[in-house]
Scaffold this motif. Sequence first.
Motif, PDB file in Angstrom:
ATOM      1  N   ASP A  54      34.869  11.678  42.768  1.00  0.00           N
ATOM      2  CA  ASP A  54      35.304  13.068  42.715  1.00  0.00           C
ATOM      3  C   ASP A  54      34.066  13.954  42.902  1.00  0.00           C
ATOM      4  O   ASP A  54      33.357  14.260  41.948  1.00  0.00           O
ATOM      5  CB  ASP A  54      35.985  13.348  41.375  1.00  0.00           C
ATOM      6  CG  ASP A  54      36.468  14.794  41.272  1.00  0.00           C
ATOM      7  OD1 ASP A  54      36.220  15.577  42.215  1.00  0.00           O
ATOM      8  OD2 ASP A  54      37.085  15.146  40.249  1.00  0.00           O
TER       9      ASP A  54
ATOM     10  N   VAL B 104      40.246  15.038  50.975  1.00  0.00           N
ATOM     11  CA  VAL B 104      39.950  13.683  50.502  1.00  0.00           C
ATOM     12  C   VAL B 104      39.601  12.840  51.724  1.00  0.00           C
ATOM     13  O   VAL B 104      40.250  12.943  52.766  1.00  0.00           O
ATOM     14  CB  VAL B 104      41.123  13.090  49.681  1.00  0.00           C
ATOM     15  CG1 VAL B 104      42.420  13.046  50.457  1.00  0.00           C
ATOM     16  CG2 VAL B 104      40.778  11.690  49.167  1.00  0.00           C
TER      17      VAL B 104
ATOM     18  N   HIS C  53      36.605   5.483  43.682  1.00  0.00           N
ATOM     19  CA  HIS C  53      36.805   6.873  44.120  1.00  0.00           C
ATOM     20  C   HIS C  53      35.693   7.734  43.547  1.00  0.00           C
ATOM     21  O   HIS C  53      35.294   7.546  42.391  1.00  0.00           O
ATOM     22  CB  HIS C  53      38.165   7.381  43.634  1.00  0.00           C
ATOM     23  CG  HIS C  53      38.399   8.844  43.933  1.00  0.00           C
ATOM     24  ND1 HIS C  53      38.475   9.335  45.222  1.00  0.00           N
ATOM     25  CD2 HIS C  53      38.565   9.921  43.118  1.00  0.00           C
ATOM     26  CE1 HIS C  53      38.681  10.650  45.183  1.00  0.00           C
ATOM     27  NE2 HIS C  53      38.738  11.031  43.917  1.00  0.00           N
TER      28      HIS C  53
ATOM     29  N   GLY D  71      40.879  21.794  49.822  1.00  0.00           N
ATOM     30  CA  GLY D  71      40.388  20.524  49.305  1.00  0.00           C
ATOM     31  C   GLY D  71      40.502  19.460  50.390  1.00  0.00           C
ATOM     32  O   GLY D  71      41.306  19.583  51.310  1.00  0.00           O
TER      33      GLY D  71
ATOM     34  N   ASP E 237      35.760  19.770  47.639  1.00  0.00           N
ATOM     35  CA  ASP E 237      36.428  21.075  47.740  1.00  0.00           C
ATOM     36  C   ASP E 237      35.587  22.015  48.590  1.00  0.00           C
ATOM     37  O   ASP E 237      34.490  22.408  48.174  1.00  0.00           O
ATOM     38  CB  ASP E 237      36.604  21.696  46.345  1.00  0.00           C
ATOM     39  CG  ASP E 237      37.928  21.335  45.706  1.00  0.00           C
ATOM     40  OD1 ASP E 237      38.783  20.744  46.397  1.00  0.00           O
ATOM     41  OD2 ASP E 237      38.108  21.650  44.526  1.00  0.00           O
TER      42      ASP E 237
ATOM     43  N   THR F 182      36.586  12.992  47.096  1.00  0.00           N
ATOM     44  CA  THR F 182      37.178  14.337  47.072  1.00  0.00           C
ATOM     45  C   THR F 182      36.077  15.385  47.230  1.00  0.00           C
ATOM     46  O   THR F 182      35.056  15.307  46.544  1.00  0.00           O
ATOM     47  CB  THR F 182      37.912  14.574  45.736  1.00  0.00           C
ATOM     48  OG1 THR F 182      39.095  13.778  45.721  1.00  0.00           O
ATOM     49  CG2 THR F 182      38.290  16.039  45.536  1.00  0.00           C
TER      50      THR F 182
ATOM     51  N   GLY G 299      41.313  20.221  45.137  1.00  0.00           N
ATOM     52  CA  GLY G 299      40.765  18.958  44.675  1.00  0.00           C
ATOM     53  C   GLY G 299      41.751  18.130  43.867  1.00  0.00           C
ATOM     54  O   GLY G 299      41.680  16.897  43.871  1.00  0.00           O
TER      55      GLY G 299
ATOM     56  N   ALA H 273      43.804  16.295  46.219  1.00  0.00           N
ATOM     57  CA  ALA H 273      42.914  15.307  46.838  1.00  0.00           C
ATOM     58  C   ALA H 273      42.733  14.101  45.906  1.00  0.00           C
ATOM     59  O   ALA H 273      42.847  12.951  46.342  1.00  0.00           O
ATOM     60  CB  ALA H 273      41.562  15.947  47.167  1.00  0.00           C
ATOM     61  N   ASN H 274      42.468  14.349  44.626  1.00  0.00           N
ATOM     62  CA  ASN H 274      42.311  13.244  43.674  1.00  0.00           C
ATOM     63  C   ASN H 274      43.600  12.440  43.525  1.00  0.00           C
ATOM     64  O   ASN H 274      43.568  11.215  43.455  1.00  0.00           O
ATOM     65  CB  ASN H 274      41.871  13.786  42.298  1.00  0.00           C
ATOM     66  CG  ASN H 274      40.373  14.064  42.232  1.00  0.00           C
ATOM     67  OD1 ASN H 274      39.591  13.508  43.000  1.00  0.00           O
ATOM     68  ND2 ASN H 274      39.973  14.938  41.322  1.00  0.00           N
TER      69      ASN H 274
ATOM     70  N   ALA I 256      34.264  17.006  44.173  1.00  0.00           N
ATOM     71  CA  ALA I 256      34.843  18.324  44.456  1.00  0.00           C
ATOM     72  C   ALA I 256      33.748  19.374  44.434  1.00  0.00           C
ATOM     73  O   ALA I 256      33.646  20.212  45.322  1.00  0.00           O
ATOM     74  CB  ALA I 256      35.932  18.650  43.441  1.00  0.00           C
TER      75      ALA I 256
ATOM     76  N   CYS J 172      43.913  19.098  51.881  1.00  0.00           N
ATOM     77  CA  CYS J 172      44.793  19.348  50.735  1.00  0.00           C
ATOM     78  C   CYS J 172      44.628  20.792  50.287  1.00  0.00           C
ATOM     79  O   CYS J 172      43.659  21.444  50.634  1.00  0.00           O
ATOM     80  CB  CYS J 172      44.410  18.451  49.567  1.00  0.00           C
ATOM     81  SG  CYS J 172      44.304  16.694  49.950  1.00  0.00           S
TER      82      CYS J 172
END
Lengths: 541, 541
Positions: free
Chosen positions: A305, A348, A303, A346, A334, A332, A172, A175-176, A307, A169
């Motif tokens: 995160d 995921v 999920h 980014g 980064d 996710t 981030g 991605a999220n 990043a 991506c």
Amino acid sequence: MSDKRFAVASEQSLMRVFTVPEAPDSTLSKIEAEISSNLAGFLNENIAAVEKPLHEIERDFESAQVPEEPMFVSAHAQDIMEKLVAHSVHTAAPSFIGHMTSALPHFVLPLSKLMVGLNQNLVKIETSKAFTPLERQVVGMLHHMAYGREQKFYDKWMHSAKTSLGAFCSGGTVANITALWIARNCLLKAEGDFKGIGAQGLVSAMFHYGYKGLAVLVSERGHYSLGKAADVLGIGRDNFIAIPTDEDNKVDVAAMRKEARALEAQGIKVMALVGVAGTTETGNIDPLNDMADLAEELGCHFHVDAAWGGATLLSNNHRHLLSGIERADSITIDAHKQMYVPMGAGIVLFKDPSATDAIEHHAEYILRKGSKDLGSHTLEGSRPGMAMLVHACLRIIGRKGYEMLIDKSLEKARFFADLIKSEADFELISEPELCLLTYRYVPEKIKARLQQADEQTKLDIYAALNRFTASMQKRQREAGRSFVSRTRLTPAAYGYQPTVVFRVVLANPLTSKAILKDILAEQRELAASDPMYKKYLSKYL
Amino acid sequence: MSDKRFAVASEQSLMRVFTVPEAPDSTLSKIEAEISSNLAGFLNENIAAVEKPLHEIERDFESAQVPEEPMFVSAHAQDIMEKLVAHSVHTAAPSFIGHMTSALPHFVLPLSKLMVGLNQNLVKIETSKAFTPLERQVVGMLHHMAYGREQKFYDKWMHSAKTSLGAFCSGGTVANITALWIARNCLLKAEGDFKGIGAQGLVSAMFHYGYKGLAVLVSERGHYSLGKAADVLGIGRDNFIAIPTDEDNKVDVAAMRKEARALEAQGIKVMALVGVAGTTETGNIDPLNDMADLAEELGCHFHVDAAWGGATLLSNNHRHLLSGIERADSITIDAHKQMYVPMGAGIVLFKDPSATDAIEHHAEYILRKGSKDLGSHTLEGSRPGMAMLVHACLRIIGRKGYEMLIDKSLEKARFFADLIKSEADFELISEPELCLLTYRYVPEKIKARLQQADEQTKLDIYAALNRFTASMQKRQREAGRSFVSRTRLTPAAYGYQPTVVFRVVLANPLTSKAILKDILAEQRELAASDPMYKKYLSKYL
């Protein structure tokens, strides 16, 4: 006649732009040579130290007309050196510790040029060929870093046309959004006559499944992009429920469970829990294993995160901090943060290779069924070959190199935290778990005054300290020698009141301990002359 | 002891990656020098002409392990030359006329390196400073190109903290999603007790406004990203209604009106009409003025996807083709298409500067209210300074330069169309309106046979021609001398049956008329030896 000669001449000069390289002695080539031979020097010399007010900079970017006449490359190059480069931010400076951008490894510069020269489009094989397997490998490597599946798993799925282990991506946020898009579509999938939310939309989906609403639960320290995801995906920001954190800025999973149960009792389906692995403001990591347990109980998507914190998985000495991340349905990361890749990378990741089925799409001219075109599983369409730079960093730095960079940054944060605590007029607000920490400057006399103050006076002093901290941060930035950022937290030490703090990120490998000492010394000086101090704080003494 | 020495040595070598530039005689520097002095030669020599099968390329990208040990930059550079660069796609080649990527102006290479070296993050002023006003100016220039408002308008809004004239995006897909996100949120805005869809979500919004459903109407030639937008935004792909096109691949506005009226009679609100200004497959432009009229009638958002055609506005000779675009509420333009910027530069423009109010968002540490941080009005978060490359192209090429490039590309498309029509064994399927056209190869004998065939035989021959065309396209790509893409249309000449066609985009300024003649000659040769011809077509003779 003269008009025609002019037209011919300019057509030729126009074509030269596409056919004739910049001459080695041209202005632009000289600038480039300087970047190549001495990037740090180039940035130090060409970025103006003292901040020019934004409204003055804007004067150089006022015209809304596309210029009629072509301009010489050299004139343009000269111009942007003065107007753009000089007033950029020196994000690589070792004393600029307020951002998540750092010095970059030098090899990414020539590689970026190669990437632009090749100008591949990763949406499809036809415009990327070897870049597609390369990107799949990079995603596979990061998947392995997080989930650690056996090579057989990757042999089966990494290059499979039907699946994706993740999606590259622009950053981030995308991605999220992608992760929660998949979570939403998996939850509200096709069933019986219902063709799935992707086809029929959210309203039909809620009607079909009989949910009164959807909710996503996340720490109050969750990144603002999650709110954007809630908005874009039609769930609504109010249904992204912020759960309080404990003293360490980690989400309170008991509170999260209670909230989830209350929602489900109302017929509201918890679509996903989002764990944060490295909060943007303080770098703390949520209790991922406890959250994974809760997600299992609730039967919802989990999920993470990561990043910021994801790169920590490359350090065998610290990856335990993210324990439980391997139980997440999506993650996710980064690469343009602590993986030292330039802006725009980014990723995921999906635990289940078939997760992207929920968002698969096709077109007549590309992304045909059975093709290995990456674009059939991404939110974005045409995309550059940034994966090439992540690939280069993973190989040239290697896992051990990353381990060293990450361990050093954590050690540096520990050093800075201890330094702050040893100074009577500084105050550590959040302890570093990764390489982020927050602190503030509080004159000793004010500290003493606070000890004896009644409640109202305390609140007044808190408000004054907030103004003072914000002012110091701004003045330090404007002075141009160093930079810390600021945010607002609600620490117990300040009675859970909104508290403006300095925030630092110690990921730049070039930031030395001496620089950190200098930054505190500079802040002490700034404090002594701060107008907000005189205006709002001095009266309490 | 030796272990410690190793660790020290590798820490030093690791730090060197961040502090010591690539030596001028290093492998990577030599590669870079070659790119700088002779990009076309570099690409011609280093990209393998003959296609290597994808499964063989994949073998070089098989391991899912992040390498443990660091690797020398030179070894990595050597390796990617053989494994990645050699098997990339020569998107700049003048004989590769099947993509929307073209040769790039040379100056973007050193400028890209400068961009990466500066590594600005456009999400906020604090990490971009002058790049923020620059990006606002680029968006302003494109706004002016499309909407042509007076300078006073731009003086007021271009640098305003409260508004955005558009948003820079990684590409056209994010631009289209952003436009429709805004359309959705403006329609379902806060009112009375209802806090707006952004806060409360789609289900509450529909309940509040009493709509039974939402729909978006778009030509059947609309880009597949619009379906993705429908999915992501919770509207559902089935509610993106494809309206038939006429013989010229332009949407039938009467049919669109009829559909809209039928939907509204059912209580379904038409949220937006999407006009296409340059369809991806044929380059045709919808009747934008008629669509604007219809959008006014319906009181709905009018978005124009001019990802491809938007650049045509820079030609005073051809901008009339997009007449009516200035009535659109939002417009998508991809600078990485016919504006000759490298991959990764989409833009969405808004007629009304306050449009982005509908998606505004804030955070504690950035994007504070009143700040000029661009990130408060974008779908993406952290983003690179790509606007710098658009800015450079707009100034160095200038409007007149773009006009020349665009006029030439249209003229070239006209030439190629006439050439195809003059050859007895070729067939033009779609006339070029911009610089895209579609065609196919149909042996004269088959043409003659079709004249006398009964309906079933016709259908059989059509199917055989489809296989034949797909096979030819694949074999031409694999041979590596030239490239056309393929898609599937439903032309009247083939009884509206699905018809596989060659698709070409003639935007590369280096594509000559001689090259176009060669491509037809090569196709004629390929046809003579095509296995699908022997297998499926020869029996009809």
